[in-house]
Design a protein around this motif. Sequence first.
Motif, PDB file in Angstrom:
ATOM      1  N   VAL A 150       0.503  -1.523  -0.299  1.00  0.00           N
ATOM      2  CA  VAL A 150       0.079   0.033   0.508  1.00  0.00           C
ATOM      3  C   VAL A 150       1.193   1.144  -0.308  1.00  0.00           C
ATOM      4  O   VAL A 150       0.091   2.679  -0.236  1.00  0.00           O
ATOM      5  CB  VAL A 150      -0.967   0.029   1.674  1.00  0.00           C
ATOM      6  N   VAL A 151       2.233   0.800   0.226  1.00  0.00           N
ATOM      7  CA  VAL A 151       3.659   1.856   0.441  1.00  0.00           C
ATOM      8  C   VAL A 151       3.652   2.330  -0.792  1.00  0.00           C
ATOM      9  O   VAL A 151       4.837   3.757  -0.800  1.00  0.00           O
ATOM     10  CB  VAL A 151       3.808   2.297   1.936  1.00  0.00           C
ATOM     11  N   ILE A 152       4.230   1.429  -1.871  1.00  0.00           N
ATOM     12  CA  ILE A 152       4.546   1.548  -3.114  1.00  0.00           C
ATOM     13  C   ILE A 152       4.585   2.975  -3.617  1.00  0.00           C
ATOM     14  O   ILE A 152       5.287   3.819  -4.041  1.00  0.00           O
ATOM     15  CB  ILE A 152       4.351   0.152  -3.610  1.00  0.00           C
ATOM     16  N   ILE A 153       2.996   3.329  -3.817  1.00  0.00           N
ATOM     17  CA  ILE A 153       2.823   4.159  -5.134  1.00  0.00           C
ATOM     18  C   ILE A 153       2.459   5.556  -4.396  1.00  0.00           C
ATOM     19  O   ILE A 153       3.745   6.428  -4.813  1.00  0.00           O
ATOM     20  CB  ILE A 153       1.516   4.052  -5.411  1.00  0.00           C
ATOM     21  N   PRO A 154       2.699   5.810  -3.309  1.00  0.00           N
ATOM     22  CA  PRO A 154       2.932   7.347  -2.567  1.00  0.00           C
ATOM     23  C   PRO A 154       4.463   7.639  -2.086  1.00  0.00           C
ATOM     24  O   PRO A 154       4.718   8.315  -2.770  1.00  0.00           O
ATOM     25  CB  PRO A 154       2.425   6.766  -1.213  1.00  0.00           C
TER      26      PRO A 154
END
Length: 371
Positions: free
Chosen positions: A310-314
């Motif tokens: 969940v933190v990869i794109i941000p």
Amino acid sequence: MERGTNLLLARFQLRQAFWLFVCSRFILNLVSNPFFNELHNRQDIIPSLLLGILIQLLYVIVFIVLWKQFPDVTLIEYCKSILGRWPGNVVGLLYIVYFVIQACFTVRVFGEFLKTRFLIQTPIEVIGIGIMVIVVYAIYMGLEVLARLADILVPFIFGGMLLLAIFAFSEADWSNVKPTFETDLITMIKTMVPTATRWSELAWLAMLYPFIEQKKEIKLAIFGGIIFVNAFFFIINVTVVGIFGQEMVSSLKFPTLEMVESISIGSFLERIDALVLGLWVFGAFLKIGMYYYVVVLGISQWVGLRKEKVVIIPLGMIILLFSLLMFSNIVELSNFSKIIVPVDFIFTFVLPLLLLVIHLVKYKVRSVQQI
């Protein structure tokens, strides 16, 4: 701390870790090599490089000893074990910020290289977006993708660069690198210490150590990697100084690329700098990917996420944004490579040494109390 269910389950071979380690250290020097500007006397490059190998081998011992004490946990995790929850969290956060800075710096160097030499009319923002889209996709697929790519591609990167250096030998004036020994030992050591501190790969390897198979051979792999990389540095850097001379080499923006552009084999093989571009694209992709991965891993462990993806794109958006905002031009980028030296020293030597000393003292105290 309970580990996540996605990225953190990755395992990879020591051989793959070796290729990632040496590629990450080597690849940036293909286009940005501050070593030439740090030399007191570039004609003494040969003894300086040989001394530098010894300094680097001694430099990495602290991290290796620390890894042996905590073989099954990452850097973020054993910071808490050694320092306690709150101090450990602070140091862990500092390491995460350090990894982000390294990722931003590499993305911008990569982008500036492409823009300056090959994509002159393309905005740096577009180049940066292209880089990050590819890296984000690879990280989303997992560490195994980077490890397998390294296994396949990195030997070709080093083989290609060795072949290009051999082709360039005929262009060199070897009197330019004949040692004069005018540089005293103390000055030579001061020159080579910044080179040793640039092994920031030790920090991200501390995050991945628990996931490496054949841990018992890690010391041999690290020492071998340092010697391997420095052997290539020796061949390429000595050839560059041999071709351009000690005065001219310091004014070159991309010394290795200039060396490649000087290669001419008969009248049928010239302008093979596109080969360097291909090699560097693969290598830079792996280097950015490794820093990106350990930031994702570090944040996940720091905040206790079960789903790391969940933190990869941000995070990719943050790295891209700061890679554009931190440096307004290539001059600032070049100056940053000098400013970062003491920061590298803190994160690759001072803090690990502090952690090791505190751990050993606590272990000794516990041993005395049990008697």
